[in-house]
Design an enzyme around this catalytic site. Structure first.
Site, short mmCIF file in Angstrom:
data_model
loop_
_atom_site.label_atom_id
_atom_site.label_comp_id
_atom_site.label_asym_id
_atom_site.label_seq_id
_atom_site.Cartn_x
_atom_site.Cartn_y
_atom_site.Cartn_z
CG LEU A 8 -2.05 -1.05 1.13
CD1 LEU A 8 -2.89 -1.03 2.40
CD2 LEU A 8 -2.94 -0.81 -0.08
CG HIS A 27 2.00 -8.02 -0.27
ND1 HIS A 27 1.91 -7.25 0.86
CD2 HIS A 27 3.13 -8.76 -0.12
CE1 HIS A 27 2.94 -7.50 1.65
NE2 HIS A 27 3.69 -8.41 1.09
O1 LIG Z 1 6.06 -9.31 2.11
C1 LIG Z 1 6.84 -9.82 1.36
O2 LIG Z 1 7.26 -9.13 0.28
C2 LIG Z 1 8.49 -9.45 -0.36
C3 LIG Z 1 8.46 -8.73 -1.70
O3 LIG Z 1 8.39 -7.35 -1.49
P1 LIG Z 1 8.77 -6.37 -2.67
O4 LIG Z 1 8.46 -5.03 -2.14
O5 LIG Z 1 10.22 -6.59 -2.97
O6 LIG Z 1 7.92 -6.76 -3.83
C4 LIG Z 1 8.64 -10.95 -0.55
O7 LIG Z 1 9.93 -11.23 -1.04
C5 LIG Z 1 8.45 -11.63 0.78
O8 LIG Z 1 8.46 -13.04 0.58
C6 LIG Z 1 7.16 -11.24 1.44
O9 LIG Z 1 7.13 -11.71 2.78
#
Ligand SMILES: O=C1O[C@H](COP(=O)(O)O)[C@@H](O)[C@H](O)[C@H]1O
Ligand code: NDP
Length: 528
Positions: free
Chosen positions: A227, A287
């Protein structure tokens, strides 16, 4: 949050070095949704779990960037690290120093700011379930407040739980019992909690109830860092400030929507955590569902956090139960070689799930959520595919449909894939694009990290970009039956090769859901 208030400069994008539009536009200044009088004065930020990975990689760097940009004032703020590890203030500073200097826009000139920032940090060691450590923490915070509060008499206390959720209840109880802001001073106490918020509907509700007995909903900030991403924050603007999209954004025009997360690395170093949760709990339930809400929700009455969140909840509650025929799970080969992963793990590292929203706007439009680790590329994007043009006199259906793509990362961009006349004497058509690539259009603008914005929101008291309890519940309601089937071994992930697109069955599901892949489209990147 809509104003900069007294907390420093506005978070607008900065000057446009191309000499074109000045992007330092007004930041929705007309309406204020927070009480500014509570947003200045002595501020204590407590990072619980300060010795951990999240704290050093995300929380402290975000705080440093806010400090560098003037959003945290040295004369107001003090930062406390708290954890069980017995280390000194300087040892904590040494642990995080390397992560701070690597941040976006970092340079040698930042070394002075870096040492000033590090001097604001104090470390307190203690356990997460006994009063001693928290009494000491409270003493340190109070001393800081006394030293800073010669005149204003404010006590703002922000507790950031960079901790596993298993200790949230006991830590929150300790904060409630020992560390609340001083009642004789103006201010507040706020708690920031990281995901995972539970493992299914009942555990999430239990956690919410436990926290709800200790703090009001207005004090709890459930962070979902998606977000805070620039293009996620842009979604409401895009949808509701552009006449162009208003009449198109519905079942009459849109055939299907994909929300995709891909990573080109596996679970290295996090296998133990990941194996307990899997890709649906790690990425999709939180997400991607938050992104889906912003893509699919109705226009809120206003930008007030509660109005926005009311609409998000309605969308979530309109999602139909997931049909198992519309799920493909995968696990990459080699995943179980990690010693922290069980040898007979049934945990998916890849999933494609088709959701249907049962309402007037979206009936019949599949929302395809896709997430995977160890794939052939890294990207997160929203792909809105429009229906075929009726009465196609140009016979260009085969070339592809209109698609509107919002790429969240890497290289933020939005592009609309269009059919145009091929330049030249012949009357033939070709696929091209209207392209808004941020690096090109907004040269010299640093896009803030998600955590920076979200922490700033917590300090300003804006919950717009945080997950409300009923949102969380509704999201878990959607996925819990599927997750229980996976946990019970009733559904098995298909193997896929690391570095591939995931199981081929996922592309077949995409096709069954109605997605038509464009063939032969060649994008020529603009040269800067
Ligand atoms: O919350 C998480 O997000 C990451 C990916 O985040 P990003 O901002 O790099 O897209 C993910 O690698 C992780 O497994 C997960 O717990
Ligand atoms: N401003 C910019 O940066 C722009 C960049 N481009 C670039 O041009 C290229 C083409 O763009 P675009 O057509 O939008 O995107 P892609 O070619 O990346 O993907 C198009 C769609 O096809 C799917 N797909 C890809 N390969 C297969 C396959 N083998 N079987 C089934 N489905 C498949 C993708 O799924 P999945 O998501 O699973 O990969 C996606 O849904 C991309 O690299 C894009 O980034 C284009 C325009 C503007």
């Amino acid at each position: 949050m809509l104003t900069s208030g007294s907390n420093g400069p506005s978070l607008s994008m900065g000057a446009d070095s191309s000499g074109g539009n000045n992007l330092r536009s007004e930041s929705f200044t007309e309406e204020k949704y927070v009480d500014d009088s509570l947003e200045s004065g002595c501020l204590s930020i407590v990072v619980l779990g300060a010795s951990g990975d999240l704290a050093k990689k995300k929380t402290f760097p975000a705080l440093f960037n806010l400090f560098r940009q003037g959003f945290l004032q040295a004369n107001e703020v003090h930062i406390f690290g708290y954890a069980r590890t017995k280390i000194s203030d300087d040892e904590l500073r040494d642990r995080i120093r390397g992560y701070l200097s690597q941040g976006k826009g970092a340079s040698v000139e930042h070394s002075d700011e870096l040492s000033k920032f590090l001097q604001l940090i104090k470390y307190v060691s203690g356990s997460y379930d006994s009063g001693d450590g928290f009494t000491l923490l409270n003493k340190e915070i109070s001393e800081h407040e006394l030293s800073k509060n010669s005149q204003s008499g404010t006590s703002r206390r922000l507790f950031y739980l960079a901790l596993p959720p298993s200790v949230y209840p006991s830590v929150c109880k300790m904060i409630r019992n020992y560390c609340m802001n001083q009642s004789d001073l103006t201010g507040w106490t706020r708690i920031v909690v990281e995901k995972p918020f539970g493992k299914d509907l009942s555990s999430a509700e239990e956690l919410s109830t436990q926290l709800g007995e200790l703090f009001d909903e207005q004090q709890i900030y459930r962070i979902d860092h998606y977000l805070g991403k620039e293009l996620v924050q842009n979604l409401l603007v895009l949808r509701f400030a552009n006449r162009l999209f208003l009449p198109l954004w519905n079942r009459d025009n849109i055939d299907n929507v994909q929300i995709v997360f891909r990573e080109d690395f596996g679970t290295e170093g996090r296998g133990g955590y990941f194996d307990e949760y899997g890709i649906i709990r790690d990425i999709i339930q939180n997400h991607l569902m938050q992104v889906l809400c912003l893509v699919a929700m109705e226009k809120p009455v206003s930008l007030k956090p509660e109005h926005i969140r009311d609409e998000k909840v309605k969308v979530l509650q309109s999602v139909l139960p997931i049909s198992l025929e519309e799920v493909v799970l995968g696990q990459y080969e080699g995943y179980k070689d990690d010693p922290t992963v069980s040898n007979n793990s049934n945990t998916p590292t890849f999933a494609t799930v088709v959701l249907h929203i049962h309402n007037e706007r979206w009936e019949g439009v599949p929302f395809i959520l896709k997430a995977g680790k160890a794939l052939n590329s890294r990207k997160a994007e929203i792909r809105v595919q429009f229906k075929d043009v009726p009465g196609d006199i140009f016979k260009c259906k085969k070339q592809g449909r209109n698609e509107f793509v919002i790429r969240l990362q890497p290289s933020e961009a939005m592009y609309m894939k269009l059919t145009v006349k091929k330049p030249g004497l012949e009357m033939s058509t070709i696929q091209s694009e209207l392209d808004l690539s941020y690096a090109q259009r907004y040269q010299g603008v640093t896009i803030p990290e998600a955590y920076e914005r979200l922490i700033l929101d917590t300090i300003r008291g804006d919950q717009q970009h945080f997950v409300r309890r009923d949102e969380l519940k509704a999201a878990w309601e959607i996925f819990t039956p599927l997750l229980h089937k996976i946990d019970n071994g009733e559904l098995k992930p298909l193997p896929y090769k690391p570095g591939s697109r995931g199981p081929g069955q996922a592309d077949e599901l995409l096709e069954r859901a109605g997605y038509v892949q464009t063939h032969g489209y060649i994008w020529i990147p603009p040269t800067l």
